[in-house]
Design a protein around this motif. Structure first.
Motif, PDB file in Angstrom:
ATOM      1  N   VAL A  96       0.851  -1.180   0.000  1.00 33.24           N
ATOM      2  CA  VAL A  96       0.000   0.000   0.000  1.00 33.24           C
ATOM      3  C   VAL A  96       0.895   1.241   0.000  1.00 33.24           C
ATOM      4  O   VAL A  96       2.081   1.159   0.335  1.00 33.24           O
ATOM      5  CB  VAL A  96      -0.946   0.013   1.219  1.00 33.24           C
ATOM      6  N   GLY A  97       0.331   2.380  -0.379  1.00 31.65           N
ATOM      7  CA  GLY A  97       1.134   3.593  -0.393  1.00 31.65           C
ATOM      8  C   GLY A  97       0.526   4.680  -1.237  1.00 31.65           C
ATOM      9  O   GLY A  97      -0.694   4.802  -1.330  1.00 31.65           O
ATOM     10  N   LEU A  98       1.386   5.460  -1.900  1.00 28.32           N
ATOM     11  CA  LEU A  98       0.946   6.592  -2.711  1.00 28.32           C
ATOM     12  C   LEU A  98       1.526   6.498  -4.123  1.00 28.32           C
ATOM     13  O   LEU A  98       2.639   5.987  -4.312  1.00 28.32           O
ATOM     14  CB  LEU A  98       1.361   7.910  -2.049  1.00 28.32           C
ATOM     15  N   PRO A  99       0.784   7.040  -5.114  1.00 28.34           N
ATOM     16  CA  PRO A  99       1.134   6.835  -6.532  1.00 28.34           C
ATOM     17  C   PRO A  99       2.119   7.871  -7.088  1.00 28.34           C
ATOM     18  O   PRO A  99       1.756   8.692  -7.936  1.00 28.34           O
ATOM     19  CB  PRO A  99      -0.233   6.954  -7.214  1.00 28.34           C
ATOM     20  N   TYR A 100       3.363   7.803  -6.682  1.00 26.48           N
ATOM     21  CA  TYR A 100       4.361   8.786  -7.128  1.00 26.48           C
ATOM     22  C   TYR A 100       4.557   8.745  -8.643  1.00 26.48           C
ATOM     23  O   TYR A 100       4.502   9.769  -9.325  1.00 26.48           O
ATOM     24  CB  TYR A 100       5.687   8.530  -6.420  1.00 26.48           C
ATOM     25  N   TYR A 101       4.793   7.555  -9.192  1.00 29.34           N
ATOM     26  CA  TYR A 101       5.113   7.438 -10.618  1.00 29.34           C
ATOM     27  C   TYR A 101       3.889   7.685 -11.492  1.00 29.34           C
ATOM     28  O   TYR A 101       3.997   8.259 -12.571  1.00 29.34           O
ATOM     29  CB  TYR A 101       5.728   6.065 -10.906  1.00 29.34           C
ATOM     30  N   LEU A 102       2.725   7.273 -11.028  1.00 23.99           N
ATOM     31  CA  LEU A 102       1.488   7.508 -11.767  1.00 23.99           C
ATOM     32  C   LEU A 102       1.237   9.008 -11.914  1.00 23.99           C
ATOM     33  O   LEU A 102       0.830   9.483 -12.973  1.00 23.99           O
ATOM     34  CB  LEU A 102       0.317   6.834 -11.045  1.00 23.99           C
ATOM     35  N   ARG A 103       1.523   9.756 -10.858  1.00 22.90           N
ATOM     36  CA  ARG A 103       1.320  11.200 -10.901  1.00 22.90           C
ATOM     37  C   ARG A 103       2.392  11.912 -11.723  1.00 22.90           C
ATOM     38  O   ARG A 103       2.156  12.998 -12.243  1.00 22.90           O
ATOM     39  CB  ARG A 103       1.275  11.767  -9.481  1.00 22.90           C
ATOM     40  N   LYS A 104       3.547  11.293 -11.835  1.00 22.52           N
ATOM     41  CA  LYS A 104       4.577  11.849 -12.729  1.00 22.52           C
ATOM     42  C   LYS A 104       4.111  11.775 -14.178  1.00 22.52           C
ATOM     43  O   LYS A 104       4.415  12.650 -14.992  1.00 22.52           O
ATOM     44  CB  LYS A 104       5.891  11.079 -12.570  1.00 22.52           C
ATOM     45  N   GLU A 105       3.371  10.706 -14.491  1.00 21.16           N
ATOM     46  CA  GLU A 105       2.852  10.530 -15.848  1.00 21.16           C
ATOM     47  C   GLU A 105       1.638  11.416 -16.109  1.00 21.16           C
ATOM     48  O   GLU A 105       1.425  11.870 -17.234  1.00 21.16           O
ATOM     49  CB  GLU A 105       2.463   9.061 -16.075  1.00 21.16           C
ATOM     50  N   ASN A 106       0.856  11.665 -15.083  1.00 21.58           N
ATOM     51  CA  ASN A 106      -0.374  12.455 -15.236  1.00 21.58           C
ATOM     52  C   ASN A 106      -0.525  13.372 -14.026  1.00 21.58           C
ATOM     53  O   ASN A 106      -0.987  12.951 -12.963  1.00 21.58           O
ATOM     54  CB  ASN A 106      -1.586  11.539 -15.379  1.00 21.58           C
ATOM     55  N   ARG A 107      -0.153  14.620 -14.198  1.00 25.11           N
ATOM     56  CA  ARG A 107      -0.180  15.590 -13.099  1.00 25.11           C
ATOM     57  C   ARG A 107      -1.603  15.911 -12.641  1.00 25.11           C
ATOM     58  O   ARG A 107      -1.793  16.509 -11.573  1.00 25.11           O
ATOM     59  CB  ARG A 107       0.507  16.883 -13.544  1.00 25.11           C
ATOM     60  N   ASP A 108      -2.597  15.546 -13.426  1.00 22.87           N
ATOM     61  CA  ASP A 108      -3.980  15.864 -13.086  1.00 22.87           C
ATOM     62  C   ASP A 108      -4.592  14.892 -12.082  1.00 22.87           C
ATOM     63  O   ASP A 108      -5.700  15.112 -11.591  1.00 22.87           O
ATOM     64  CB  ASP A 108      -4.852  15.890 -14.350  1.00 22.87           C
ATOM     65  N   ILE A 109      -3.887  13.806 -11.787  1.00 24.24           N
ATOM     66  CA  ILE A 109      -4.418  12.819 -10.842  1.00 24.24           C
ATOM     67  C   ILE A 109      -4.390  13.413  -9.429  1.00 24.24           C
ATOM     68  O   ILE A 109      -3.336  13.818  -8.942  1.00 24.24           O
ATOM     69  CB  ILE A 109      -3.595  11.516 -10.882  1.00 24.24           C
ATOM     70  N   PRO A 110      -5.535  13.498  -8.768  1.00 24.80           N
ATOM     71  CA  PRO A 110      -5.570  14.058  -7.404  1.00 24.80           C
ATOM     72  C   PRO A 110      -4.963  13.084  -6.390  1.00 24.80           C
ATOM     73  O   PRO A 110      -5.179  11.874  -6.470  1.00 24.80           O
ATOM     74  CB  PRO A 110      -7.061  14.276  -7.144  1.00 24.80           C
ATOM     75  N   LEU A 111      -4.230  13.626  -5.444  1.00 23.94           N
ATOM     76  CA  LEU A 111      -3.563  12.791  -4.449  1.00 23.94           C
ATOM     77  C   LEU A 111      -4.458  12.466  -3.265  1.00 23.94           C
ATOM     78  O   LEU A 111      -4.348  11.375  -2.684  1.00 23.94           O
ATOM     79  CB  LEU A 111      -2.286  13.490  -3.974  1.00 23.94           C
ATOM     80  N   GLU A 112      -5.338  13.371  -2.905  1.00 23.23           N
ATOM     81  CA  GLU A 112      -6.121  13.215  -1.681  1.00 23.23           C
ATOM     82  C   GLU A 112      -6.894  11.896  -1.610  1.00 23.23           C
ATOM     83  O   GLU A 112      -6.889  11.234  -0.544  1.00 23.23           O
ATOM     84  CB  GLU A 112      -7.082  14.396  -1.519  1.00 23.23           C
ATOM     85  N   PRO A 113      -7.565  11.454  -2.694  1.00 23.69           N
ATOM     86  CA  PRO A 113      -8.273  10.162  -2.585  1.00 23.69           C
ATOM     87  C   PRO A 113      -7.331   8.988  -2.287  1.00 23.69           C
ATOM     88  O   PRO A 113      -7.718   8.047  -1.577  1.00 23.69           O
ATOM     89  CB  PRO A 113      -8.931  10.008  -3.963  1.00 23.69           C
ATOM     90  N   TYR A 114      -6.110   9.034  -2.810  1.00 21.63           N
ATOM     91  CA  TYR A 114      -5.141   7.976  -2.519  1.00 21.63           C
ATOM     92  C   TYR A 114      -4.702   8.024  -1.060  1.00 21.63           C
ATOM     93  O   TYR A 114      -4.467   6.989  -0.433  1.00 21.63           O
ATOM     94  CB  TYR A 114      -3.928   8.102  -3.446  1.00 21.63           C
ATOM     95  N   ILE A 115      -4.568   9.228  -0.535  1.00 23.41           N
ATOM     96  CA  ILE A 115      -4.220   9.378   0.879  1.00 23.41           C
ATOM     97  C   ILE A 115      -5.319   8.770   1.751  1.00 23.41           C
ATOM     98  O   ILE A 115      -5.047   8.082   2.736  1.00 23.41           O
ATOM     99  CB  ILE A 115      -3.993  10.859   1.231  1.00 23.41           C
ATOM    100  N   GLU A 116      -6.575   9.003   1.370  1.00 26.23           N
ATOM    101  CA  GLU A 116      -7.698   8.453   2.132  1.00 26.23           C
ATOM    102  C   GLU A 116      -7.692   6.929   2.120  1.00 26.23           C
ATOM    103  O   GLU A 116      -7.927   6.283   3.148  1.00 26.23           O
ATOM    104  CB  GLU A 116      -9.013   8.990   1.566  1.00 26.23           C
ATOM    105  N   VAL A 117      -7.418   6.348   0.947  1.00 23.61           N
ATOM    106  CA  VAL A 117      -7.341   4.884   0.859  1.00 23.61           C
ATOM    107  C   VAL A 117      -6.193   4.362   1.706  1.00 23.61           C
ATOM    108  O   VAL A 117      -6.352   3.396   2.471  1.00 23.61           O
ATOM    109  CB  VAL A 117      -7.183   4.435  -0.616  1.00 23.61           C
ATOM    110  N   LEU A 118      -5.037   4.994   1.596  1.00 21.62           N
ATOM    111  CA  LEU A 118      -3.889   4.554   2.388  1.00 21.62           C
ATOM    112  C   LEU A 118      -4.187   4.646   3.881  1.00 21.62           C
ATOM    113  O   LEU A 118      -3.878   3.719   4.640  1.00 21.62           O
ATOM    114  CB  LEU A 118      -2.656   5.403   2.040  1.00 21.62           C
ATOM    115  N   GLU A 119      -4.791   5.748   4.292  1.00 22.61           N
ATOM    116  CA  GLU A 119      -5.063   5.902   5.719  1.00 22.61           C
ATOM    117  C   GLU A 119      -6.027   4.832   6.213  1.00 22.61           C
ATOM    118  O   GLU A 119      -5.929   4.375   7.361  1.00 22.61           O
ATOM    119  CB  GLU A 119      -5.601   7.291   6.030  1.00 22.61           C
TER     120      GLU A 119
END
Length: 257
Positions: A96-119
């Protein structure tokens, strides 16, 4: 002569059936005691649990890999129910974790929903007292540290870690574990990490079937490659290789098993 080792992070369910059979057949030959087999989603977690039920050398971790589209609410619910129901069969929650490389490919991907899943996984790990196998690199690692600290998590493993000196110091201060792959043989960045991190909090992994370069180019990723990693690690630390084998083995056994 090989010392005993544990592959601290491998996606065993992603290997072909012949490759799985070959690796399992060769564990004894290469003195590999165990494989910590992490998962990428609900289906992967079910496969990993099934594999672990068939071999005493496979230890399952269930989770959702962040470098993909977010899980649907139903899948996330079923996955966390699976973890709850099989808590006695699981060595950890992960990957589990956060999508660093996915966001490098697509800057429009919001991080907050991934943070919620990780938490949500971090809360479950705290409730079930399970270790966490984490995918959190560079600046994402600071966010993950905040969540771990918030929930008083002490058993956290940052696999194939990459990050700044500041975040490395934070991981060290919190007593978190890192692991390194066979890229230690050809990546200066990984060598520098090993120089900075205490051996008491290092593990070794393949992240197989992910392929490697350098001396491993065009070879199927196999846990036996870790022996070369350990030789290099011992040279960097200027320690007897037997001591390094023993410390790495005890680190992983204490953390996961």
């Amino acid at each position: 002569m090989y010392g005993p080792l544990i592959d601290a992070h491998i996606h065993f369910d992603q290997y072909s059936l012949p490759a799985q059979a070959r690796i399992l057949e060769e564990l004894k030959r290469f003195n590999i005691d165990a494989l910590i087999s992490v998962s990428t989603n609900l289906s992967s977690s079910k496969k990993t649990l099934d594999l672990a039920s068939q071999s005493p050398h496979i230890y399952a971790a269930a989770g959702f890999h962040p470098e993909q589209a977010l899980p649907k609410e139903q899948e996330l619910s079923e996955l966390q129910q699976l973890i709850f129901e099989h808590q006695e069969d699981l060595a950890a929650i992960g990957e589990v974790g956060l999508p660093y490389y996915l966001r490098k490919e697509n800057r429009d991907i919001p991080l907050e929903p991934y943070i919620e899943v990780l938490e949500s996984f971090i809360r479950q790990a705290a409730a079930l007292r399970k270790p966490l196998a984490l995918h959190a690199v560079y600046e994402d690692a600071a966010i993950v540290c905040e969540l771990l600290e918030k929930h008083s998590i002490t058993k956290a493993h940052f696999h194939w870690f990459k990050g700044s000196k500041a975040i490395i110091d934070r991981l060290k201060h919190n007593g978190y574990f890192i692991s390194v792959t066979p890229d230690l043989l050809y990546k200066e960045r990984t060598e520098q990490l090993v120089q900075m991190y205490p051996l008491t909090h290092i593990m070794v992994e393949t992240d197989g079937p992910w392929p490697f370069e350098g001396p491993f180019q065009r070879n199927m990723t196999h846990p036996k490659m870790i022996h070369e990693t350990i030789r290099k690690l011992a040279a960097i630390k200027k320690m007897r290789i037997e001591e390094v084998y023993s410390q790495l083995y005890e680190n992983t056994k204490r953390f996961y098993l």
